[in-house]
Design a protein around this motif. Structure first.
Motif, short mmCIF file in Angstrom:
data_model
loop_
_atom_site.label_atom_id
_atom_site.label_comp_id
_atom_site.label_asym_id
_atom_site.label_seq_id
_atom_site.Cartn_x
_atom_site.Cartn_y
_atom_site.Cartn_z
N THR A 1 0.71 -1.20 -0.03
CA THR A 1 -0.10 0.03 0.12
C THR A 1 0.85 1.13 -0.05
O THR A 1 0.71 2.21 -0.73
CB THR A 1 -0.80 0.02 1.29
OG1 THR A 1 -1.89 -1.32 1.09
CG2 THR A 1 -1.77 1.15 1.28
N ARG A 2 1.94 1.14 0.73
CA ARG A 2 3.04 2.41 0.87
C ARG A 2 3.42 2.69 -0.43
O ARG A 2 3.51 3.72 -0.99
CB ARG A 2 4.00 2.14 1.93
CG ARG A 2 3.48 2.76 3.16
CD ARG A 2 4.68 2.97 4.18
NE ARG A 2 5.39 1.53 4.32
CZ ARG A 2 4.88 0.83 5.20
NH1 ARG A 2 3.81 0.92 6.02
NH2 ARG A 2 5.68 -0.45 5.45
N SER B 1 2.21 1.70 -3.54
CA SER B 1 1.50 1.97 -4.34
C SER B 1 1.18 3.44 -4.43
O SER B 1 1.16 4.31 -5.09
CB SER B 1 -0.09 1.12 -4.22
OG SER B 1 -0.71 1.76 -5.15
N ASN B 2 0.86 4.03 -3.03
CA ASN B 2 0.73 5.41 -2.44
C ASN B 2 1.76 6.25 -3.01
O ASN B 2 1.57 7.61 -3.52
CB ASN B 2 0.33 5.77 -1.15
CG ASN B 2 -1.06 5.05 -0.74
OD1 ASN B 2 -1.88 4.66 -1.69
ND2 ASN B 2 -1.19 4.71 0.48
N ARG B 3 2.91 5.84 -2.76
CA ARG B 3 4.33 6.51 -3.11
C ARG B 3 4.11 6.88 -4.72
O ARG B 3 4.47 8.01 -5.16
CB ARG B 3 5.23 5.99 -2.61
CG ARG B 3 6.81 6.82 -2.91
CD ARG B 3 8.01 6.26 -2.33
NE ARG B 3 7.81 6.12 -0.69
CZ ARG B 3 8.19 5.17 -0.03
NH1 ARG B 3 8.89 4.23 -0.58
NH2 ARG B 3 7.79 4.96 1.20
N HIS C 1 1.75 6.66 -6.57
CA HIS C 1 0.70 7.40 -7.24
C HIS C 1 1.18 9.08 -6.96
O HIS C 1 0.69 9.84 -7.74
CB HIS C 1 -0.64 7.07 -6.43
CG HIS C 1 -1.97 7.89 -6.46
ND1 HIS C 1 -2.08 8.96 -5.63
CD2 HIS C 1 -2.80 7.75 -7.55
CE1 HIS C 1 -3.07 9.59 -6.39
NE2 HIS C 1 -3.63 9.03 -7.23
N GLY C 2 1.54 9.48 -5.74
CA GLY C 2 1.93 10.78 -5.28
C GLY C 2 3.21 11.07 -6.41
O GLY C 2 2.97 12.46 -6.86
N GLU D 1 -2.45 9.99 -13.21
CA GLU D 1 -3.17 9.13 -12.29
C GLU D 1 -3.98 8.11 -13.06
O GLU D 1 -4.22 6.80 -12.56
CB GLU D 1 -4.08 10.11 -11.56
CG GLU D 1 -4.95 9.40 -10.58
CD GLU D 1 -5.73 10.48 -9.68
OE1 GLU D 1 -6.34 9.83 -8.70
OE2 GLU D 1 -5.62 11.50 -9.99
N TYR E 1 -2.47 -0.51 -11.72
CA TYR E 1 -2.90 -1.15 -10.67
C TYR E 1 -4.08 -1.98 -10.69
O TYR E 1 -4.17 -3.13 -10.30
CB TYR E 1 -3.29 -0.17 -9.27
CG TYR E 1 -3.36 -0.77 -7.99
CD1 TYR E 1 -2.16 -1.07 -7.30
CD2 TYR E 1 -4.26 -0.69 -7.49
CE1 TYR E 1 -2.32 -1.78 -6.23
CE2 TYR E 1 -4.88 -1.15 -6.18
CZ TYR E 1 -3.52 -1.76 -5.45
OH TYR E 1 -3.64 -2.29 -4.24
#
Length: 111
Positions: free
Chosen positions: A14-15, A17-19, A21-22, A32, A39
């Motif tokens: 999750t981290r 993927s979020n990184r 994405h950012g 995006e 994903y």
């Protein structure tokens, strides 16, 4: 213990993927959509592998956790003796079969 490790792996995924994405949205907001599509494809490709391993983990959890001091002694004794048994491969085959099937449930795509 195994479940805690799985939670750590899920949190890392999750981290990451979020990184990603950012980073993509900081470069250009339209990226995006690329992240979402990639994903979604990854989740779809991994679904069977995850399902097989979650089912295997749930079915084996009860067998792996000893419920009494006697079961702990039996498990410890068996673990000490298994390497000395002449038929250890035959005895371990039914235990290892579902583990091997779960580990090989992932088909790697050719890129």
């Amino acid at each position: 213990m195994v479940l805690g490790h799985d939670d750590d792996l899920a949190a890392d995924a999750t981290r990451t993927s979020n990184r990603l994405h950012g980073l993509l949205t900081s470069i250009h907001p339209a990226l995006e959509r690329v992240h979402r599509a990639a994903y979604a494809g990854y989740r779809e490709a991994m679904r069977e592998y995850v399902d097989v391993n979650v089912t295997l983990g749930a079915s084996n959890a009860a067998q792996m956790v000893a419920g009494s001091p006697m079961q702990i002694r039996m498990q410890t004794t068996m673990m000490r003796l298994v390497n000395r048994l002449p038929w250890k491969d035959l005895a371990m085959r039914p235990i290892m079969k579902p583990l091997n099937e779960a580990a090989n449930a992932l088909t790697l795509a050719a890129y």
